[in-house]
Design a protein around this motif. Sequence first.
Motif, short mmCIF file in Angstrom:
data_model
loop_
_atom_site.label_atom_id
_atom_site.label_comp_id
_atom_site.label_asym_id
_atom_site.label_seq_id
_atom_site.Cartn_x
_atom_site.Cartn_y
_atom_site.Cartn_z
N PRO A 93 39.95 55.91 22.79
CA PRO A 93 41.39 55.63 22.76
C PRO A 93 41.64 54.12 22.84
CG PRO A 93 40.74 56.39 24.94
CD PRO A 93 39.54 56.55 24.06
N ARG A 94 42.81 53.72 22.39
CA ARG A 94 43.21 52.33 22.52
C ARG A 94 43.43 52.01 24.00
NH1 ARG A 94 48.16 51.29 20.80
NH2 ARG A 94 47.75 49.06 20.92
N THR A 95 43.05 50.81 24.40
CA THR A 95 43.28 50.35 25.76
C THR A 95 43.84 48.94 25.73
OG1 THR A 95 40.98 49.59 25.94
CG2 THR A 95 41.47 51.80 26.78
N VAL A 96 44.38 48.51 26.85
CA VAL A 96 44.95 47.17 26.97
C VAL A 96 44.33 46.49 28.18
CG1 VAL A 96 46.90 47.94 28.39
CG2 VAL A 96 47.12 45.87 27.02
N SER B 31 45.67 56.57 26.85
CA SER B 31 45.39 55.14 26.75
C SER B 31 45.74 54.41 28.05
CB SER B 31 46.17 54.53 25.58
OG SER B 31 45.71 55.04 24.34
N ALA B 32 46.86 54.80 28.67
CA ALA B 32 47.24 54.17 29.94
C ALA B 32 46.22 54.48 31.03
CB ALA B 32 48.63 54.65 30.35
N ALA B 33 45.80 55.74 31.12
CA ALA B 33 44.78 56.11 32.12
C ALA B 33 43.47 55.38 31.87
CB ALA B 33 44.57 57.62 32.11
N ALA C 179 55.39 52.12 25.23
CA ALA C 179 54.27 51.67 24.41
C ALA C 179 53.18 51.17 25.34
CB ALA C 179 54.70 50.56 23.44
N LEU C 180 51.96 51.12 24.86
CA LEU C 180 50.85 50.71 25.71
C LEU C 180 51.02 49.27 26.18
CD1 LEU C 180 48.16 51.56 26.93
CD2 LEU C 180 47.02 50.79 24.84
#
Length: 429
Positions: A205-208, A297-299, A416-417
Amino acid sequence: MTTAPDATTEAPPAPAPVRADGQPSQASWREVGLYLLSRVGEVLRRVVKVVRPIGWVLIGIAAVLWIVGPWLGWREVTIAAVVVTAVLVLCLLFLIGRTTYDVALDLARTRVVVGERAVGALTLANSGQRAILPSRVVLPVGPGRGVFGIRHLPPGEQVEELFAIPTSRRAVLPVGPVSIVRGDPLGLFERVDSRDAPVDLYVHPRTVRFEGQSLGFVRDLEGMTSRDLARDDIAFHALSEYQPGDDLRHVHWRSTARTGTLMMRTYEQTRRSHFMIGLSTHPGEYADPEEFELAISAAGSLGLRALRDAYRVDVRTQSAKLRTETQKHLLDSLSGVDASRAREGGTSVLAGAVAAAAPAASVVVLACGSRVPAPQLQSAVSRLPLGSRALVVVAALGQEAARRRIGEADVITIGALEHLPPSLRRVLG
């Protein structure tokens, strides 16, 4: 002196029973018959796999024509039967020949992020003494497949086919096994030879990333303090009178001399920096699949940051505990997370499972969707472990970032992320 054989020793096979005249018994003939039937069945299964549906149709038509033509005396029907049979025989000839390629499947990267392309190469070599006729090579990728046309390959030569797998969604995709297909131009028959073993492609998944050196939830190197008092720990809290059994090493001598009473240091219990994340997979709590992906993605972003900060990280869903020993394990586990069944319960049930699994967690994060009712969210917060720092991340795709308090928990809403880092800074600020 003879000894009894060991019970674990395998006994030699019993000889086939024979009659007094030296001929095999009826039991032996039965075993031989069963063996021959199994071999015939195996051959028939291989034959059935070779014939495609349109091939069965033509075989049925040929059989009907051979029966009807001679029976009615129609030469035209008999000629048609001969033509159809000849076509079937000619198509079968295309299956004759070797397909013994040496196959090598090489994925440059077995882990990519959603949106990236996974590039790989497929190498086929002819290590035999005879040429291999043209064939097709099928490479399954998840539910889809790629098809490569391989030319005539002389002995000792090899061919390399490059491919790129686009990734639009988070998943664990099995790539392979490679199948070599030989067939006729009409598609009546097809011989498939599977080679190599499948390789798992993890689409993460996308992450930040977060700015700064730490998330800021746990500032103490030895853990965060709780409300529970103890006679021996690190975080000094207050003084109290001596109680039988107290460790005399913690006597506060100045206060004892001033008051004339033996005074002891009292400490607040500290907890190890245990970062617990509960990820709701209940499908009814999310407006659409993209909102579910935002929560994942947040997790994942919070878990990666906590692992970089050397915290112990655990992630749970309603149905399972994910593997989180390293960043790679965490992302691999999140790649395979699917929506759970509705009967497994929502965020409130998840909070209870989190509290039971980690009653002494220092930080607890719940990630859920925008369709969680406020009473259920409040119920979930009330079930979290006492004394833990609680944070609820609500994924609401397309909405503005917001913050509120429910009981002892901070609740942030992200559309949004990219909203996650500034929202977290406001909570910690």
